[in-house]
Motif scaffolding. Structure first.
Motif, short mmCIF file in Angstrom:
data_model
loop_
_atom_site.label_atom_id
_atom_site.label_comp_id
_atom_site.label_asym_id
_atom_site.label_seq_id
_atom_site.Cartn_x
_atom_site.Cartn_y
_atom_site.Cartn_z
N GLU A 121 0.86 -1.19 0.00
CA GLU A 121 0.00 0.00 0.00
C GLU A 121 0.89 1.24 0.00
OE1 GLU A 121 -3.68 1.86 2.72
OE2 GLU A 121 -2.60 0.04 3.35
N GLN A 122 0.40 2.31 -0.56
CA GLN A 122 1.07 3.61 -0.42
C GLN A 122 0.26 4.48 0.53
OE1 GLN A 122 1.79 5.09 -4.52
NE2 GLN A 122 3.96 4.90 -4.01
N PHE A 123 0.97 5.38 1.22
CA PHE A 123 0.36 6.14 2.30
C PHE A 123 0.49 7.64 2.06
CE2 PHE A 123 1.62 2.04 3.88
CZ PHE A 123 0.54 1.64 4.65
N ALA A 124 -0.52 8.36 2.55
CA ALA A 124 -0.48 9.82 2.47
C ALA A 124 0.48 10.40 3.50
CB ALA A 124 -1.88 10.40 2.68
N LEU A 125 0.68 9.66 4.59
CA LEU A 125 1.55 10.13 5.66
C LEU A 125 2.26 8.95 6.29
CD1 LEU A 125 2.48 12.45 7.60
CD2 LEU A 125 0.49 11.90 9.01
N VAL A 126 3.57 9.07 6.49
CA VAL A 126 4.37 8.09 7.23
C VAL A 126 5.00 8.83 8.41
CG1 VAL A 126 6.35 6.52 7.17
CG2 VAL A 126 4.84 6.71 5.17
N ILE A 127 4.99 8.22 9.57
CA ILE A 127 5.57 8.85 10.76
C ILE A 127 6.54 7.89 11.45
CG2 ILE A 127 3.61 10.39 11.13
CD1 ILE A 127 2.65 8.54 13.32
N LEU A 128 7.59 8.49 12.03
CA LEU A 128 8.59 7.75 12.82
C LEU A 128 9.05 8.71 13.92
CD1 LEU A 128 10.55 5.30 13.19
CD2 LEU A 128 12.16 6.56 11.73
N THR A 129 8.47 8.58 15.10
CA THR A 129 8.80 9.51 16.17
C THR A 129 9.43 8.76 17.35
OG1 THR A 129 6.58 9.42 17.15
CG2 THR A 129 6.97 11.08 15.45
N ALA A 130 9.37 9.35 18.55
CA ALA A 130 10.01 8.79 19.76
C ALA A 130 11.51 8.62 19.52
CB ALA A 130 9.36 7.48 20.18
N THR A 131 12.09 9.44 18.63
CA THR A 131 13.51 9.40 18.24
C THR A 131 13.97 7.98 17.90
OG1 THR A 131 14.37 9.26 20.54
CG2 THR A 131 14.04 11.45 19.62
N SER A 132 13.06 7.21 17.30
CA SER A 132 13.36 5.80 16.98
C SER A 132 14.42 5.67 15.90
CB SER A 132 12.08 5.08 16.55
OG SER A 132 11.15 5.03 17.60
N ILE A 133 14.68 6.74 15.14
CA ILE A 133 15.73 6.69 14.12
C ILE A 133 17.08 6.35 14.75
CG2 ILE A 133 16.29 9.15 14.21
CD1 ILE A 133 16.60 9.07 11.16
N SER A 134 17.23 6.67 16.04
CA SER A 134 18.51 6.42 16.72
C SER A 134 18.78 4.93 16.92
CB SER A 134 18.54 7.13 18.07
OG SER A 134 17.57 6.60 18.95
N LEU A 135 17.80 4.07 16.67
CA LEU A 135 18.00 2.63 16.78
C LEU A 135 18.72 2.06 15.56
CD1 LEU A 135 14.58 1.59 18.32
CD2 LEU A 135 16.76 1.87 19.50
N LEU A 136 18.88 2.88 14.50
CA LEU A 136 19.64 2.45 13.33
C LEU A 136 21.13 2.65 13.61
CD1 LEU A 136 17.43 3.99 10.50
CD2 LEU A 136 17.28 1.74 11.57
N LYS A 137 21.97 1.83 12.98
CA LYS A 137 23.38 1.83 13.37
C LYS A 137 24.24 2.83 12.62
CE LYS A 137 24.90 -1.99 10.38
NZ LYS A 137 25.49 -3.36 10.36
N ASP A 138 23.81 3.26 11.41
CA ASP A 138 24.66 4.19 10.66
C ASP A 138 23.83 4.89 9.58
OD1 ASP A 138 24.37 2.27 8.59
OD2 ASP A 138 26.25 1.27 9.15
N GLU A 139 24.49 5.84 8.87
CA GLU A 139 23.82 6.62 7.83
C GLU A 139 23.37 5.74 6.67
OE1 GLU A 139 26.55 7.66 9.33
OE2 GLU A 139 26.17 9.70 10.07
N GLU A 140 24.07 4.64 6.42
CA GLU A 140 23.67 3.73 5.35
C GLU A 140 22.30 3.14 5.63
OE1 GLU A 140 25.21 -0.40 3.21
OE2 GLU A 140 26.62 0.81 4.41
N GLU A 141 22.06 2.75 6.88
CA GLU A 141 20.75 2.21 7.24
C GLU A 141 19.68 3.31 7.16
OE1 GLU A 141 21.54 -1.69 10.02
OE2 GLU A 141 20.68 0.10 10.95
N VAL A 142 20.02 4.53 7.54
CA VAL A 142 19.07 5.64 7.44
C VAL A 142 18.67 5.85 5.98
CG1 VAL A 142 18.71 8.12 7.76
CG2 VAL A 142 19.90 6.80 9.53
N GLU A 143 19.65 5.86 5.09
CA GLU A 143 19.36 6.07 3.68
C GLU A 143 18.50 4.93 3.12
OE1 GLU A 143 21.71 6.55 -0.59
OE2 GLU A 143 22.77 7.03 1.28
N CYS A 144 18.80 3.72 3.51
CA CYS A 144 18.00 2.56 3.07
C CYS A 144 16.56 2.71 3.53
CB CYS A 144 18.63 1.28 3.60
SG CYS A 144 17.77 -0.22 3.11
N MET A 145 16.38 3.11 4.79
CA MET A 145 15.03 3.30 5.32
C MET A 145 14.30 4.43 4.60
SD MET A 145 13.77 4.23 9.20
CE MET A 145 14.39 5.92 9.09
N PHE A 146 14.97 5.55 4.40
CA PHE A 146 14.34 6.69 3.71
C PHE A 146 13.91 6.30 2.30
CE2 PHE A 146 15.69 10.82 6.03
CZ PHE A 146 15.38 10.26 7.25
#
Length: 271
Positions: A121-146
């Motif tokens: 499905e595609q979404f009108a809005l995606v959210i990721l809060t509670a600073t959960s991005i900090s659970l990723l280990k590096d910028e490569e994982e951030v880019e993959c997620m984005f």
């Protein structure tokens, strides 16, 4: 990094009776997370504002125990929550089952990793809060997620996430080896004592190990739980080129101070 540091390592090595080591979002610590965060609301206004602007459907990554999911569903939007922890999802499902039918009919929960989740499905809005991005280990994982999020956002849709301000005194001082302690006396676990501490990785200045130690008294027995998780404190300037590379454009950046004196950036991106 070692799984435990400082006083937490010393306590763990004592191998006291009733000791169990857990991931921070597993078992007892999933229940503790719910107890400590269920009333957090710093991110609710911006999430609900963006839901009103974009409409549904909404996707929340690292949705945890449905703290935000229930607000979105209550406003009448279809919302899908994705989380990697079976125990967090179990709490979320139990909570949503107790909601009125008009709310719970809007909620879908899935198990998945925020990096490479797949929802048809595609979404009108995606959210990721509670600073959960900090659970990723590096910028490569951030880019993959984005990139993955970009593929799941409708044209004109938006992505909201938050990021710790690693340069602020409040946040950097939290990772200098200090320890916090709290007590809880509430249902379903009546008596709890919790130590929390964080320590920087000597080999990686932007990574830290969070440790928890809890003593719980229930039915005249003492249970001892150790919890740990690693976090990465991504710099603001390191996130901006990733946003640009993945194709999102920045609509809004808001700096907020949380109740515990942590400073965060809240980003609103648009596809």
């Amino acid at each position: 990094m070692n799984k435990f540091h400082g006083i937490f390592k010393q306590l763990f090595e004592l191998q006291l009776p009733g000791t169990e080591a857990l991931d921070l979002y597993e078992g007892y610590y999933a229940q503790l997370y719910e107890a400590l965060t269920s009333r957090d609301n710093y991110d609710i206004p911006i999430v609900m504002e963006q839901a009103r602007i974009t409409g549904g459907p909404v996707l929340e990554l690292a949705s945890g125990t449905a703290r935000i999911v229930k607000h979105i569903a209550n406003a009448g939007y279809s919302v899908t929550g994705v989380d990697i922890s079976d125990d967090m999802l179990a709490i979320a499902r139990k909570k949503t089952e107790m909601l009125p039918q008009r709310i719970k009919k809007n909620i879908t929960l899935h198990k998945g990793n925020m990096i490479d989740f797949q929802v048809d499905e595609q979404f009108a809005l995606v959210i990721l809060t509670a600073t959960s991005i900090s659970l990723l280990k590096d910028e490569e994982e951030v880019e993959c997620m984005f990139n993955n999020i970009y593929e799941h956002v409708k044209d004109g849709g938006r992505f909201v996430f938050d990021l710790l301000d690693d340069e602020s005194f409040e946040n950097s001082s939290l990772r200098m080896g200090g320890i916090d302690a709290i007590t809880l006396n509430q249902s379903p676990i009546p008596k709890q004592f919790i130590l929390m501490g964080e320590q920087r990785d000597a080999n990686h200045s932007k990574r830290a190990l969070m440790n928890f130690y809890s003593e719980v008294i229930a039915e005249d027995r003492t249970y001892r739980f150790f919890g740990s998780t690693e976090k990465t404190y991504f710099q603001y300037d390191a996130i901006l080129p990733i946003i640009k590379k993945t194709g999102f454009k920045i609509i809004q950046i808001e700096k907020k101070e949380l109740a515990k004196n942590e400073m965060i950036y809240m980003f609103v991106l648009e596809k």
